[in-house]
Motif scaffolding. Structure first.
Motif, PDB file in Angstrom:
ATOM      1  N   CYS A 145       0.866  -1.180   0.000  1.00 34.46           N
ATOM      2  CA  CYS A 145       0.000   0.000   0.000  1.00 34.46           C
ATOM      3  C   CYS A 145       0.898   1.223   0.000  1.00 34.46           C
ATOM      4  O   CYS A 145       2.078   1.149   0.357  1.00 34.46           O
ATOM      5  CB  CYS A 145      -0.860   0.059   1.262  1.00 34.46           C
ATOM      6  N   LYS A 146       0.317   2.347  -0.361  1.00 34.17           N
ATOM      7  CA  LYS A 146       1.030   3.618  -0.208  1.00 34.17           C
ATOM      8  C   LYS A 146       0.199   4.515   0.693  1.00 34.17           C
ATOM      9  O   LYS A 146      -1.024   4.606   0.518  1.00 34.17           O
ATOM     10  CB  LYS A 146       1.224   4.289  -1.562  1.00 34.17           C
ATOM     11  N   LEU A 147       0.881   5.126   1.629  1.00 29.61           N
ATOM     12  CA  LEU A 147       0.205   6.103   2.473  1.00 29.61           C
ATOM     13  C   LEU A 147       0.724   7.473   2.057  1.00 29.61           C
ATOM     14  O   LEU A 147       1.902   7.776   2.234  1.00 29.61           O
ATOM     15  CB  LEU A 147       0.488   5.820   3.950  1.00 29.61           C
ATOM     16  N   TYR A 148      -0.158   8.266   1.462  1.00 25.03           N
ATOM     17  CA  TYR A 148       0.201   9.626   1.031  1.00 25.03           C
ATOM     18  C   TYR A 148      -0.101  10.573   2.173  1.00 25.03           C
ATOM     19  O   TYR A 148      -1.138  10.445   2.835  1.00 25.03           O
ATOM     20  CB  TYR A 148      -0.607  10.019  -0.205  1.00 25.03           C
ATOM     21  N   TYR A 149       0.779  11.492   2.417  1.00 25.26           N
ATOM     22  CA  TYR A 149       0.556  12.413   3.530  1.00 25.26           C
ATOM     23  C   TYR A 149       1.267  13.736   3.287  1.00 25.26           C
ATOM     24  O   TYR A 149       2.131  13.847   2.415  1.00 25.26           O
ATOM     25  CB  TYR A 149       1.043  11.795   4.846  1.00 25.26           C
ATOM     26  N   GLY A 150       0.860  14.718   4.067  1.00 25.70           N
ATOM     27  CA  GLY A 150       1.509  16.023   3.957  1.00 25.70           C
ATOM     28  C   GLY A 150       0.729  17.077   4.715  1.00 25.70           C
ATOM     29  O   GLY A 150      -0.405  16.845   5.139  1.00 25.70           O
ATOM     30  N   GLY A 151       1.348  18.223   4.884  1.00 21.47           N
ATOM     31  CA  GLY A 151       0.697  19.356   5.543  1.00 21.47           C
ATOM     32  C   GLY A 151      -0.003  20.214   4.503  1.00 21.47           C
ATOM     33  O   GLY A 151       0.089  19.964   3.296  1.00 21.47           O
ATOM     34  N   ASP A 152      -0.726  21.223   4.961  1.00 23.00           N
ATOM     35  CA  ASP A 152      -1.397  22.188   4.072  1.00 23.00           C
ATOM     36  C   ASP A 152      -2.285  21.508   3.041  1.00 23.00           C
ATOM     37  O   ASP A 152      -2.355  21.944   1.889  1.00 23.00           O
ATOM     38  CB  ASP A 152      -0.367  23.084   3.351  1.00 23.00           C
ATOM     39  N   ARG A 153      -2.916  20.442   3.442  1.00 20.27           N
ATOM     40  CA  ARG A 153      -3.844  19.731   2.548  1.00 20.27           C
ATOM     41  C   ARG A 153      -3.183  19.135   1.316  1.00 20.27           C
ATOM     42  O   ARG A 153      -3.842  18.746   0.358  1.00 20.27           O
ATOM     43  CB  ARG A 153      -4.998  20.655   2.099  1.00 20.27           C
ATOM     44  N   LYS A 154      -1.866  19.107   1.301  1.00 13.98           N
ATOM     45  CA  LYS A 154      -1.174  18.514   0.148  1.00 13.98           C
ATOM     46  C   LYS A 154      -0.680  17.132   0.543  1.00 13.98           C
ATOM     47  O   LYS A 154       0.062  16.990   1.514  1.00 13.98           O
ATOM     48  CB  LYS A 154       0.049  19.374  -0.219  1.00 13.98           C
ATOM     49  N   LEU A 155      -1.076  16.136  -0.214  1.00 13.17           N
ATOM     50  CA  LEU A 155      -0.587  14.780   0.068  1.00 13.17           C
ATOM     51  C   LEU A 155       0.644  14.550  -0.812  1.00 13.17           C
ATOM     52  O   LEU A 155       0.628  13.759  -1.736  1.00 13.17           O
ATOM     53  CB  LEU A 155      -1.686  13.754  -0.225  1.00 13.17           C
ATOM     54  N   ASP A 156       1.697  15.301  -0.529  1.00  8.43           N
ATOM     55  CA  ASP A 156       2.831  15.340  -1.455  1.00  8.43           C
ATOM     56  C   ASP A 156       4.000  14.430  -1.048  1.00  8.43           C
ATOM     57  O   ASP A 156       5.064  14.491  -1.646  1.00  8.43           O
ATOM     58  CB  ASP A 156       3.315  16.785  -1.640  1.00  8.43           C
ATOM     59  N   VAL A 158       3.541   1.494   9.419  1.00  6.22           N
ATOM     60  CA  VAL A 158       4.533   2.449   8.901  1.00  6.22           C
ATOM     61  C   VAL A 158       4.847   3.505   9.956  1.00  6.22           C
ATOM     62  O   VAL A 158       4.052   3.755  10.866  1.00  6.22           O
ATOM     63  CB  VAL A 158       4.020   3.187   7.631  1.00  6.22           C
ATOM     64  N   TRP A 159       5.993   4.101   9.796  1.00  9.65           N
ATOM     65  CA  TRP A 159       6.359   5.322  10.523  1.00  9.65           C
ATOM     66  C   TRP A 159       6.403   6.455   9.507  1.00  9.65           C
ATOM     67  O   TRP A 159       6.990   6.285   8.430  1.00  9.65           O
ATOM     68  CB  TRP A 159       7.754   5.191  11.146  1.00  9.65           C
ATOM     69  N   LEU A 160       5.796   7.569   9.822  1.00 10.30           N
ATOM     70  CA  LEU A 160       5.955   8.772   9.008  1.00 10.30           C
ATOM     71  C   LEU A 160       7.045   9.603   9.684  1.00 10.30           C
ATOM     72  O   LEU A 160       6.900   9.964  10.858  1.00 10.30           O
ATOM     73  CB  LEU A 160       4.667   9.572   8.936  1.00 10.30           C
ATOM     74  N   GLU A 161       8.115   9.856   8.955  1.00  7.97           N
ATOM     75  CA  GLU A 161       9.288  10.503   9.564  1.00  7.97           C
ATOM     76  C   GLU A 161       9.375  11.972   9.143  1.00  7.97           C
ATOM     77  O   GLU A 161       8.674  12.408   8.240  1.00  7.97           O
ATOM     78  CB  GLU A 161      10.580   9.792   9.111  1.00  7.97           C
ATOM     79  N   ASP A 162      10.281  12.688   9.789  1.00  7.80           N
ATOM     80  CA  ASP A 162      10.599  14.086   9.442  1.00  7.80           C
ATOM     81  C   ASP A 162       9.371  14.990   9.449  1.00  7.80           C
ATOM     82  O   ASP A 162       9.187  15.814   8.555  1.00  7.80           O
ATOM     83  CB  ASP A 162      11.266  14.160   8.052  1.00  7.80           C
ATOM     84  N   LEU A 163       8.514  14.801  10.431  1.00  9.68           N
ATOM     85  CA  LEU A 163       7.349  15.678  10.566  1.00  9.68           C
ATOM     86  C   LEU A 163       7.741  16.909  11.378  1.00  9.68           C
ATOM     87  O   LEU A 163       8.753  16.912  12.082  1.00  9.68           O
ATOM     88  CB  LEU A 163       6.204  14.933  11.263  1.00  9.68           C
ATOM     89  N   THR A 168      -0.605  20.105  11.600  1.00 13.05           N
ATOM     90  CA  THR A 168      -1.657  19.201  11.150  1.00 13.05           C
ATOM     91  C   THR A 168      -1.243  18.524   9.856  1.00 13.05           C
ATOM     92  O   THR A 168      -0.746  19.182   8.944  1.00 13.05           O
ATOM     93  CB  THR A 168      -2.965  19.992  10.936  1.00 13.05           C
ATOM     94  N   TYR A 169      -1.420  17.231   9.804  1.00  8.69           N
ATOM     95  CA  TYR A 169      -1.100  16.446   8.595  1.00  8.69           C
ATOM     96  C   TYR A 169      -2.338  15.691   8.139  1.00  8.69           C
ATOM     97  O   TYR A 169      -3.116  15.195   8.954  1.00  8.69           O
ATOM     98  CB  TYR A 169       0.020  15.435   8.891  1.00  8.69           C
ATOM     99  N   ASP A 170      -2.483  15.616   6.825  1.00  3.26           N
ATOM    100  CA  ASP A 170      -3.523  14.770   6.231  1.00  3.26           C
ATOM    101  C   ASP A 170      -2.868  13.493   5.737  1.00  3.26           C
ATOM    102  O   ASP A 170      -1.688  13.506   5.370  1.00  3.26           O
ATOM    103  CB  ASP A 170      -4.165  15.473   5.027  1.00  3.26           C
ATOM    104  N   TYR A 171      -3.620  12.430   5.674  1.00  2.00           N
ATOM    105  CA  TYR A 171      -3.091  11.209   5.069  1.00  2.00           C
ATOM    106  C   TYR A 171      -4.196  10.401   4.399  1.00  2.00           C
ATOM    107  O   TYR A 171      -5.371  10.517   4.757  1.00  2.00           O
ATOM    108  CB  TYR A 171      -2.328  10.359   6.090  1.00  2.00           C
ATOM    109  N   ARG A 172      -3.781   9.632   3.439  1.00  2.00           N
ATOM    110  CA  ARG A 172      -4.729   8.772   2.714  1.00  2.00           C
ATOM    111  C   ARG A 172      -3.990   7.502   2.309  1.00  2.00           C
ATOM    112  O   ARG A 172      -2.875   7.563   1.788  1.00  2.00           O
ATOM    113  CB  ARG A 172      -5.253   9.492   1.481  1.00  2.00           C
ATOM    114  N   ILE A 173      -4.623   6.374   2.543  1.00  2.00           N
ATOM    115  CA  ILE A 173      -3.992   5.087   2.202  1.00  2.00           C
ATOM    116  C   ILE A 173      -4.590   4.574   0.891  1.00  2.00           C
ATOM    117  O   ILE A 173      -5.814   4.595   0.712  1.00  2.00           O
ATOM    118  CB  ILE A 173      -4.239   4.068   3.340  1.00  2.00           C
TER     119      ILE A 173
END
Ligand code: FE2
Ligand code: FE2
Length: 428
Positions: free
Chosen positions: A74-85, A111-116, A121-126
């Motif tokens: 799977c891929k977990l997309y995530y990011g701040g400012d509503r960007k799953l970049d 998973v671990w999301l690193e370098d936050l 606030t972070y959004d994410y989508r799997i």
């Protein structure tokens, strides 16, 4: 591995996703053979079958888990400012324990999301083979904060409808994290119980707020608890900080762990923290009147926790609510006054309480404890399944010392040790 994606890669991903969605839509439930690690002819269900659950959130990283019914990454997309970049790719662990896994393949992703960045606030989508989940949001721990809100409860096993109703009450309060003091399922080795008893009732909460767990005896030593709910690389004993609070969750149930070793872990962690408020949770209580009459850590635990500067110990195991008057440190030692609470009302059938003069408040009712801390001021509301208040406590600290009115209610340590000694004979 974390990667930044280019927009062309994103559009290729969308096309690939559309194609796989189409395949799944046409065939519905896939039946795979051959390459599947679970063996031939096992049914695989598309999409997420458990979670996602935030297992831990710190200032700069966060751990998540989910389970899928289809083998494959799977891929977990995530990011701040509503960007799953950004995304992290997960390769699942196949679960082969339990009856459900025999009938149907399940795949656990962690998973671990690193370098936050702290306090963001972070959004994410799997996404995975044939599915794209909803977008969820969480917030990292702020770099510094005076305030924190959290919920503590335990023993949410066996009756999912009760657990679900309690979680509905919890959702009315905006909290930074939740602690569950263990006993999440009736029998941890029965994999099919984990969905209905733990993951489903927590839907709508655990995707956005981390749920930390002190393992209960009902989880057992079959490995399912660790596989599902411990972040990669983390043991069942772990601490975390949030603003003025340091919290440590310890495992006092796993077979073969020595109580004195576990106690020393708890004490070393508390001693190393200079947080204003120090909390500890472990499943089997040290002070308890009714239910299992537990005395975990006797005889060293009371003096140890006072000396290590712990303020609150919240346990489960006995299915009751009981808050003891604070236990005073031994005369002349200058240690902390420790408040012991048993919060075992998360869903399982309630036990009988034996109200005692050492209790501040007791109640045989499903409940959770809501803490609000603002610097030196602490408020705890214990809320019943009907939303009614069961207990209310307000404390203040001045120069590290709790308010005098509260300390006046304290139980001398010698008396509490005698109380534990008496209960040693009654416990099961
Ligand atoms: Fe228990
Ligand atoms: Fe229990």
């Amino acid at each position: 591995m974390n990667k930044f994606c280019s927009s062309s890669r994103m559009s290729r991903r969308k096309s690939a996703l559309r194609l796989t969605c189409l395949i799944v839509a046409v065939f519905g439930v896939l039946t795979m053979t051959g390459s599947c690690a679970m063996g031939p002819l096992q049914k695989q269900t598309a999409g997420i079958t458990k979670g996602p659950v935030l297992l831990a959130v710190y200032k700069d990283r966060a751990a998540l888990m989910w389970e899928t019914g289809i083998e494959g990454p799977c891929k977990l997309y995530y990011g701040g400012d509503r960007k799953l970049d950004r995304y992290v790719e997960s390769v699942p662990e196949t679960n082969q324990a339990g009856e459900e896994a025999v009938k149907k393949a399940v795949f656990i992703h962690k998973v671990w999301l690193e370098d936050l960045q702290a306090g963001r606030t972070y959004d994410y989508r799997i996404t995975g083979l044939g599915f794209e989940d909803k977008i969820y949001t969480f917030r990292t721990v702020p770099a510094s904060a005076d305030r924190v809100s959290f919920i503590v409860y335990g023993d949410s096993r066996t009756r999912p409808s009760v657990h679900r109703r309690l979680v509905k009450q919890m959702k009315k309060h905006k909290v930074d994290f939740v602690v569950n003091c263990g006993d999440l399922v009736t029998k941890g080795n029965k994999y099919e119980q984990w969905g209905p008893q733990f993951f489903e009732p927590l839907k709508g909460l655990a995707e956005t707020v981390p749920v930390y767990i002190a393992k209960g005896n009902h989880e057992g030593d079959n490995g399912n608890f660790e596989k599902l709910l411990m972040p990669k690389g983390q043991s069942n004993n772990f601490g975390f900080d949030y603003g003025p609070v340091h919290y440590f969750c310890a495992d006092n149930v796993t077979e073969g762990l020595k109580d004195e070793v576990q106690l020393e872990l708890i004490l070393a962690d508390a001693r190393a923290s200079d947080a204003k408020w120090k909390f500890v949770s472990y499943h089997v209580p040290s002070v308890n009147s009714g239910g299992h009459w537990s005395t975990w850590g006797y005889p060293d635990v009371l003096e140890g926790l006072a000396g290590a500067g712990v303020d609150f110990v919240l346990a489960g195991h006995s299915h009751i609510y009981e808050r003891f008057r604070p236990v005073a440190p031994p005369d002349g030692t200058g240690g902390n006054y420790v408040t012991y609470i048993t919060s075992g009302g998360g869903g399982a059938l309630m036990h009988s309480i034996k109200p005692d003069a050492y209790h501040a408040v007791t109640k045989k009712k499903h409940h959770f404890c809501l803490f609000n801390i603002d610097g030196n001021k602490l408020t705890m509301d214990t809320i019943g399944i009907d939303g009614r208040l069961i207990d209310h406590l307000e404390l203040t600290k001045t120069a590290g010392r709790l308010n005098r009115e509260y300390l006046r209610t304290a139980i001398p340590m010698e008396e509490m040790l005698a109380f534990q000694r008496k209960n040693l004979e009654r416990q099961d």
